[in-house]
Motif scaffolding. Structure first.
Motif, mmCIF file in Angstrom:
data_model
loop_
_atom_site.group_PDB
_atom_site.id
_atom_site.type_symbol
_atom_site.label_atom_id
_atom_site.label_comp_id
_atom_site.label_asym_id
_atom_site.label_seq_id
_atom_site.Cartn_x
_atom_site.Cartn_y
_atom_site.Cartn_z
ATOM 1 N N UNK A 1 0.851 -1.199 0.000
ATOM 2 C CA UNK A 1 0.000 0.000 0.000
ATOM 3 C C UNK A 1 0.881 1.240 0.000
ATOM 4 N N UNK A 2 0.766 2.058 -1.031
ATOM 5 C CA UNK A 2 1.688 3.184 -1.139
ATOM 6 C C UNK A 2 0.986 4.537 -1.106
ATOM 7 N N UNK A 3 -0.267 4.561 -0.697
ATOM 8 C CA UNK A 3 -0.982 5.832 -0.623
ATOM 9 C C UNK A 3 -0.476 6.705 0.507
ATOM 10 N N UNK A 4 -1.052 7.903 0.651
ATOM 11 C CA UNK A 4 -0.620 8.821 1.709
ATOM 12 C C UNK A 4 -0.719 8.198 3.101
ATOM 13 N N UNK A 5 0.142 8.645 3.982
ATOM 14 C CA UNK A 5 0.087 8.185 5.371
ATOM 15 C C UNK A 5 -1.131 8.822 6.036
ATOM 16 N N UNK A 6 -1.884 8.018 6.759
ATOM 17 C CA UNK A 6 -3.065 8.531 7.452
ATOM 18 C C UNK A 6 -2.644 9.030 8.839
ATOM 19 N N UNK A 7 -2.378 10.322 8.920
ATOM 20 C CA UNK A 7 -1.865 10.915 10.157
ATOM 21 C C UNK A 7 -2.778 12.028 10.638
ATOM 22 N N UNK A 8 -2.870 12.160 11.967
ATOM 23 C CA UNK A 8 -3.582 13.314 12.530
ATOM 24 C C UNK A 8 -2.740 13.865 13.666
ATOM 25 N N UNK A 9 -2.763 15.182 13.811
ATOM 26 C CA UNK A 9 -2.008 15.827 14.884
ATOM 27 C C UNK A 9 -2.628 15.476 16.229
ATOM 28 N N UNK A 10 -1.768 15.124 17.202
ATOM 29 C CA UNK A 10 -2.272 14.752 18.528
ATOM 30 C C UNK A 10 -1.915 15.796 19.582
ATOM 31 N N UNK A 11 -0.616 16.114 19.702
ATOM 32 C CA UNK A 11 -0.210 17.036 20.755
ATOM 33 C C UNK A 11 1.189 17.572 20.505
ATOM 34 N N UNK A 12 1.515 18.666 21.187
ATOM 35 C CA UNK A 12 2.879 19.185 21.234
ATOM 36 C C UNK A 12 3.339 19.071 22.672
ATOM 37 N N UNK A 13 4.537 18.540 22.877
ATOM 38 C CA UNK A 13 5.033 18.336 24.240
ATOM 39 C C UNK A 13 6.429 18.912 24.370
ATOM 40 N N UNK A 14 6.764 19.371 25.571
ATOM 41 C CA UNK A 14 8.142 19.814 25.760
ATOM 42 C C UNK A 14 8.916 18.862 26.667
ATOM 43 N N UNK A 15 8.238 17.790 27.121
ATOM 44 C CA UNK A 15 8.936 16.796 27.945
ATOM 45 C C UNK A 15 8.545 15.386 27.501
ATOM 46 N N UNK A 16 9.473 14.476 27.698
ATOM 47 C CA UNK A 16 9.266 13.081 27.322
ATOM 48 C C UNK A 16 8.033 12.488 27.995
ATOM 49 N N UNK A 17 7.836 12.822 29.280
ATOM 50 C CA UNK A 17 6.717 12.220 30.027
ATOM 51 C C UNK A 17 5.352 12.763 29.614
ATOM 52 N N UNK A 18 5.341 13.756 28.743
ATOM 53 C CA UNK A 18 4.062 14.289 28.242
ATOM 54 C C UNK A 18 3.615 13.599 26.955
ATOM 55 N N UNK A 19 4.474 12.754 26.406
ATOM 56 C CA UNK A 19 4.135 12.096 25.140
ATOM 57 C C UNK A 19 3.115 10.983 25.359
ATOM 58 N N UNK A 20 2.207 10.792 24.416
ATOM 59 C CA UNK A 20 1.206 9.728 24.550
ATOM 60 C C UNK A 20 1.833 8.352 24.343
#
Length: 196
Positions: A1-20
């Protein structure tokens, strides 16, 4: 499958522990003017996914985008913005990036973007050395394929690979504007995230 990547913005974080939490993650790193945002938008075939700024160095946080299956892609702060940032701020950015690259368990691959029109600069080679030294898996992606004259491409491909201490076939060339190499890069991202 070579179509576009299905991505959506989730969050911006300034620390590792804030990442989902993530099922598996690919990170994108490169100099501030290398075209990271344009490439992300092209990979997803969405002009507004990642903000493209006229001023390089606007990405100062870890920007997280999610795939439908729970995997993630992270856009890391660009480096090379010395003129606009204080030494303290640059040092904080460096710590944040190193903390992420060494501490993120879900990280599978780093896409190291290098400007194909100018080749690797000192900071690019420093980052590559650091990635190698710390055994962080990476793929060099040369952007702006369309900005290199066709008569000079083969020479530029050899020189750029040489500057990155790689063989020419180890560098993936892309153009966000013309679509060159995008399917191949999408395939590599999907393969890396599908691997258990």
């Amino acid at each position: 499958m070579s179509g576009p990547l299905s991505l959506r913005f989730v969050t911006s974080a300034d620390r590792l522990d804030q990442l989902p939490r993530s099922r598996g993650e690919v990170a994108v790193i490169g100099r501030s003017n290398v075209g990271k945002s344009s490439l992300l938008n092209a990979l997803a075939a969405s002009k507004g996914l990642a903000k493209v700024s006229s001023k390089p160095g606007r990405t100062q946080l870890l920007n997280v985008f999610a795939f439908e299956d729970g995997a993630t892609l992270v856009d890391l702060p660009g480096f090379g913005y010395a003129s606009s940032a204080s030494k303290t701020t640059r040092s904080a950015w460096r710590r944040r990036m190193e903390g992420y690259l060494l501490g993120r368990q879900e990280l599978r691959l780093v896409l190291m973007l290098v400007d194909g029109a100018v080749g690797p600069a000192g900071q690019d080679t420093e980052v590559l050395e650091w990635l190698r030294e710390h055994d962080v898996p990476f793929q060099v992606v040369a952007t702006k394929h369309d900005k290199v004259k066709s008569s000079k491409r083969e020479r530029r491909k050899r020189d750029l690979a040489d500057g990155c201490d790689l063989a020419p076939d180890q560098v993936l060339w892309v153009s966000a504007e013309r679509g060159v190499g995008l399917d191949r890069l999408r395939g590599q991202i999907r393969d890396v995230l599908a691997a258990r």
